[in-house]
Enzyme design. Structure first.
Site, PDB file in Angstrom:
ATOM      1  N   GLU A 100       1.424   1.338   1.424  1.00 32.06           N
ATOM      2  CA  GLU A 100       2.459   1.633   0.438  1.00 32.06           C
ATOM      3  C   GLU A 100       3.836   1.321   1.040  1.00 32.06           C
ATOM      4  OE1 GLU A 100       3.582   5.566  -2.294  1.00 32.06           O
ATOM      5  OE2 GLU A 100       2.866   5.838  -0.257  1.00 32.06           O
TER       6      GLU A 100
ATOM      7  N   LYS B  88       1.557   4.118  -9.535  1.00 31.31           N
ATOM      8  CA  LYS B  88       1.268   5.449  -8.991  1.00 31.31           C
ATOM      9  C   LYS B  88       1.533   6.551 -10.022  1.00 31.31           C
ATOM     10  CE  LYS B  88       2.479   8.245  -4.905  1.00 31.31           C
ATOM     11  NZ  LYS B  88       3.388   8.252  -3.719  1.00 31.31           N
TER      12      LYS B  88
ATOM     13  N   CYS C  15      -1.530   6.805  -2.017  1.00 33.26           N
ATOM     14  CA  CYS C  15      -1.049   7.911  -1.202  1.00 33.26           C
ATOM     15  C   CYS C  15      -1.326   9.313  -1.793  1.00 33.26           C
ATOM     16  CB  CYS C  15       0.447   7.724  -0.932  1.00 33.26           C
ATOM     17  SG  CYS C  15       1.069   8.636   0.506  1.00 33.26           S
TER      18      CYS C  15
END
Length: 269
Positions: A41, A115, A152
């Site tokens: 990321e 995300k 993440c």
């Protein structure tokens, strides 16, 4: 058996400098025989706490901008799949999407994922600069098999990994920039292992190292064995991914098949 390259590096605040590093890693991964190269990321650049939301948005690009086009051209040149991330422009002038993408060996865009879960926890507030995505992306076919995308903080929400696995994912790829802190590395290791074990799949988690990030890029097999832990080093880690291992694990430990979705409802108190 598919050879996968996992890249761990420290991104600077300079987008062009990082892009050159990324291109070099793609070339090296291909030379090492990898079919796919996965990056962490925020590989585009490191955004400091002093950088304003508007400044970040001004440096972001569209998914078909120069940054991704250049990476796609390298993927085609070296005949290797690439999974990476960008700060993607949104309709808001002071917010960007944290977007993962998959590029095929022919340089075509195979999938994107924005995300969903923003890191508004433990003293951080990603929502001050980022705009959340609104949907889980359908698993995409890669040389590794059916591949589901997370980013993440998404790892902390087991519902997402389970939905991806129950929708066919044999591998979960999680580009990450895991922030350092109390027990954070322990959380990172435990969660990556848990997501692999409970879904009978590989978890491939390239991570940023340096700046405020802990490193420890990992690959975990479907039975929970850590195949790769890159500790604090920058560079490329290689792993072999076998769908036979996924099939065998899901046969002897049929967690997806043994679910009781008929009784999984919220309880009335």
């Amino acid at each position: 058996m598919t050879k996968v390259a996992v890249v761990q590096f420290r991104a600077s605040t300079d987008k062009e400098e990082n892009l050159q590093k990324i291109l070099n890693y793609i070339s090296k991964a291909a030379d090492m025989g990898a079919s796919l190269c996965a990056f962490p990321e925020f590989m585009m650049f490191y955004t400091t706490s002093k950088q304003s939301p508007r400044e970040l948005a001004d440096s972001a690009e569209t998914i078909d901008g120069n940054f991704v086009r250049t990476i796609a051209a390298a993927a085609k040149k070296h005949s290797i799949e690439v999974i990476g991330t960008i700060y993607e422009k949104s309709k808001k002038r002071d917010r960007v999407y944290d977007t993962a993408f998959v590029v095929s060996k022919s340089g075509k865009m195979s999938a994107t994922y924005r995300k969903i879960h923003l890191y508004d926890a433990l003293g951080f507030r990603e929502s001050a600069k980022l705009e959340p995505g609104s949907k889980i992306s359908v698993p995409v076919n890669t040389s590794m098999g059916k591949t589901g995308m997370l980013i993440c903080y998404d790892l902390r929400f087991p519902e997402m990994s389970r939905i991806l696995a129950s929708s066919g994912s044999q591998v979960l790829v999680v580009p990450s920039a895991w922030v350092q802190g109390k027990m954070k590395e322990e959380h990172w290791i435990s969660i990556n292992k848990a997501r692999a074990i409970e879904n009978g799949c590989y978890v491939i988690a390239p991570d940023q190292v340096g700046n405020i990030y802990c490193g420890r890029s990992m690959v975990v097999d479907p039975y929970g064995k850590i195949l790769l832990d890159m500790k604090k080093r920058q560079g490329i880690g290689l792993v072999d991914i076998s769908l036979d291992v996924v099939r065998q694990t899901r046969k002897v430990l049929p967690l997806l098949r043994n679910r009781r979705t008929d009784v999984y409802t919220n309880l009335k108190l």
